[in-house]
Design a protein around this motif. Structure first.
Motif, PDB file in Angstrom:
ATOM      1  N   UNK A 311      14.634   7.024   4.764  1.00 19.40           N
ATOM      2  CA  UNK A 311      13.853   5.794   4.807  1.00 19.40           C
ATOM      3  C   UNK A 311      12.530   6.082   5.481  1.00 19.40           C
ATOM      4  N   UNK A 312      11.436   5.808   4.776  1.00 19.87           N
ATOM      5  CA  UNK A 312      10.091   5.981   5.318  1.00 19.87           C
ATOM      6  C   UNK A 312       9.490   4.624   5.624  1.00 19.87           C
ATOM      7  N   UNK A 313       9.015   4.430   6.867  1.00 17.74           N
ATOM      8  CA  UNK A 313       8.224   3.260   7.245  1.00 17.74           C
ATOM      9  C   UNK A 313       6.766   3.694   7.301  1.00 17.74           C
ATOM     10  N   UNK A 314       5.941   3.158   6.406  1.00 18.20           N
ATOM     11  CA  UNK A 314       4.561   3.627   6.237  1.00 18.20           C
ATOM     12  C   UNK A 314       3.602   2.488   6.563  1.00 18.20           C
ATOM     13  N   UNK A 315       2.664   2.741   7.479  1.00 17.30           N
ATOM     14  CA  UNK A 315       1.660   1.743   7.861  1.00 17.30           C
ATOM     15  C   UNK A 315       0.284   2.397   7.883  1.00 17.30           C
ATOM     16  N   UNK A 316      -0.777   1.686   7.499  1.00 16.07           N
ATOM     17  CA  UNK A 316      -2.125   2.259   7.586  1.00 16.07           C
ATOM     18  C   UNK A 316      -2.471   2.604   9.032  1.00 16.07           C
ATOM     19  N   UNK A 320      -5.205  -1.573   8.792  1.00 18.51           N
ATOM     20  CA  UNK A 320      -5.508  -2.357   7.594  1.00 18.51           C
ATOM     21  C   UNK A 320      -4.233  -3.003   7.054  1.00 18.51           C
ATOM     22  N   UNK A 321      -4.444  -3.939   6.117  1.00 17.41           N
ATOM     23  CA  UNK A 321      -3.306  -4.459   5.375  1.00 17.41           C
ATOM     24  C   UNK A 321      -2.789  -3.369   4.429  1.00 17.41           C
ATOM     25  N   UNK A 323      -2.552  -3.206   1.320  1.00 16.79           N
ATOM     26  CA  UNK A 323      -3.016  -3.934   0.138  1.00 16.79           C
ATOM     27  C   UNK A 323      -2.792  -3.101  -1.126  1.00 16.79           C
ATOM     28  N   UNK A 324      -3.353  -3.607  -2.234  1.00 18.03           N
ATOM     29  CA  UNK A 324      -3.131  -2.936  -3.519  1.00 18.03           C
ATOM     30  C   UNK A 324      -3.644  -1.506  -3.521  1.00 18.03           C
ATOM     31  N   UNK A 325      -4.775  -1.249  -2.856  1.00 25.71           N
ATOM     32  CA  UNK A 325      -5.323   0.105  -2.822  1.00 25.71           C
ATOM     33  C   UNK A 325      -4.382   1.049  -2.076  1.00 25.71           C
ATOM     34  N   UNK A 326      -3.853   0.578  -0.934  1.00 25.63           N
ATOM     35  CA  UNK A 326      -2.916   1.412  -0.172  1.00 25.63           C
ATOM     36  C   UNK A 326      -1.629   1.651  -0.965  1.00 25.63           C
ATOM     37  N   UNK A 327      -1.108   0.592  -1.570  1.00 24.46           N
ATOM     38  CA  UNK A 327       0.109   0.745  -2.352  1.00 24.46           C
ATOM     39  C   UNK A 327      -0.092   1.742  -3.489  1.00 24.46           C
ATOM     40  N   UNK A 328      -1.220   1.624  -4.182  1.00 29.96           N
ATOM     41  CA  UNK A 328      -1.502   2.549  -5.272  1.00 29.96           C
ATOM     42  C   UNK A 328      -1.578   3.985  -4.791  1.00 29.96           C
TER      43      UNK A 328
END
Length: 430
Positions: A311-316, A320-321, A323-328
């Protein structure tokens, strides 16, 4: 056009199994047009271990592993055909070509080296099976999938050139009346470099043949009688599903159900070709059928387990949020490293992913992520996915086990547990 049949490694694991396959195909009510055959038994695992030794320059280990593969196949040939048979000589030529491929490609990129060598398991097994079927009076044409299945050069997960592949298969079927027998799992680029279609990809190979030849059906023969609502090896009261739709089968395969390879269903669905799962051990048993229409499997609860999860917990890193750019970006890295999100939950500033615990791939992914993201990692987890969970089912299955993460939608519920807290044998509530 008669059906396409696919047989996996368990159905041809030794000489006795190959004889049983011949008896099955000799039944007057079975008239397949083509057979797709996997590697014998656990040969693919053995070939992957041989590849590891070749790339690690472990010469003595390499020779021992190559000799074991040789002994396994020549032993089957001797049991079927006696000593010094033409089939044994054909196997020896393939084993020599395998050894040459390893010496030639030792320094090549891993995926390319993998594809030039691991697919030899199917070449060896089909050489044995085709010879035996001809021996017992079933006219069979051995066909090289590298000359039929045309792919791109995305090694270990090659894409299909459907136009060229259909042309080649149709041309072969039009001029050849004998039973066609070919390999699963492998194809080749237009330049002739061998490719593989993904681990356990022989089901997909059979679907390619069914699609291109407009077959009325595809039957996959296994050591179980059909598709179950849980793995019978893990759940002591798993029940067989008689019918389910393509859509439901795709959902269950995507979440990790192992009966059908995930890529198998799309080419069948495009032409509404039904898929039947039958047992080569109990050919008279009621099979399971997957097709365009829904069935009992579309609404019954189905449970799927995946072990060895991280399980990976990933945060900027810059607050930042997510958002779509981070998710992509994160999901693009996942795809680049050949990993699949078995569990995915997104919050405003956190993305949680469960992935298979492949040490090398995970290390490369984490190295790429940690420049721009904070990443926490937890290992040793088991993922339970329940389709159509109903009221309280997930809780009944969970019992007193600690829950690491969970999510639920109208049709699918998932929980992650520490693997050491999970039971050896699971039980579906009555």
């Amino acid at each position: 056009m008669p059906e396409i049949y696919k047989f996996g490694g368990a159905s041809i694991k030794d000489a006795e199994a190959i004889r049983r396959l011949g008896e099955l195909l000799s039944r007057h009510d079975l008239h397949p047009r083509a057979l797709v055959i996997s590697a014998m038994g656990k040969t693919t695992n053995a070939l992957e271990a041989l590849l590891e030794a070749a790339r690690g320059d472990q010469q003595s280990v390499y020779q021992e592993r190559l000799a074991a593969i040789r002994d396994d196949h020549l032993g089957v040939a001797q049991a079927l055909f006696g000593a010094d048979s033409a089939t044994a000589a054909n196997l020896e030529r393939l084993l020599e070509a395998l050894d040459i491929a390893h010496r030639t490609h030792r320094e090549a990129p891993f995926a390319f080296h993998y594809d030039q060598t691991v697919g030899f398991g199917e070449l060896l097994s089909t050489t044995l099976v085709a010879a035996w079927l001809n021996e017992i009076g079933l006219p069979t044409r051995w066909c090289d999938a590298r000359e039929l299945i045309v792919t791109d050069d995305h090694h270990q997960a090659a894409g299909i050139d459907w136009g060229k592949t259909c042309d080649r298969l149709r041309s072969l079927a039009a001029r050849e009346e004998a039973l066609l027998l070919t390999q699963g799992f492998i194809g080749a680029t237009p330049e002739g470099a061998m490719t593989t279609l993904g681990r356990e990809g022989s089901d997909f190979s059979a679907a390619i043949l069914a699609h291109c030849l407009d077959a009325p059906g595809l039957t996959i023969w296994k050591d179980v009688t059909g598709v179950f609502n849980a793995d019978p090896g893990r759940f002591d009261n798993a029940r067989q599903l008689e019918r389910l739709s393509y859509a439901e089968a795709v959902e269950q395969s995507w979440h990790g159900a192992k009966v059908i390879h995930p890529r198998t269903l799309a080419p069948l669905q495009r032409k509404a070709i039904p898929l039947t799962v039958r047992s080569f051990l109990e050919p008279g048993a009621t099979p399971s059928r997957i097709g365009p229409e829904p069935g009992d499997g579309d609404h019954q609860p189905a449970c799927i387990l995946r072990d060895d999860q991280r399980l990976l917990d990933i945060s900027p890193a810059d607050f930042r949020f997510m958002d779509e750019a981070c998710l992509g970006e994160v999901l693009g890295l996942l795809a680049r490293h050949g990993l699949h999100a078995n569990y995915l939950a997104c919050e405003a500033m956190r993305l949680r992913l469960a992935i298979n615990d492949d040490a090398a791939k995970c290390a490369a992914l984490l190295a790429d992520l940690r420049g721009d993201y904070r990443v926490e990692c937890r290992e040793g987890l088991t993922l339970l996915t329940v389709r159509h969970p109903g009221d309280g089912l997930l809780q009944l299955l969970s019992g007193d086990m600690p829950v690491v993460a969970e999510q639920c939608s109208a049709t699918t519920a998932q929980r992650l547990f520490p693997s050491d807290a999970c039971p050896t044998a699971w039980h579906l509530p009555d």
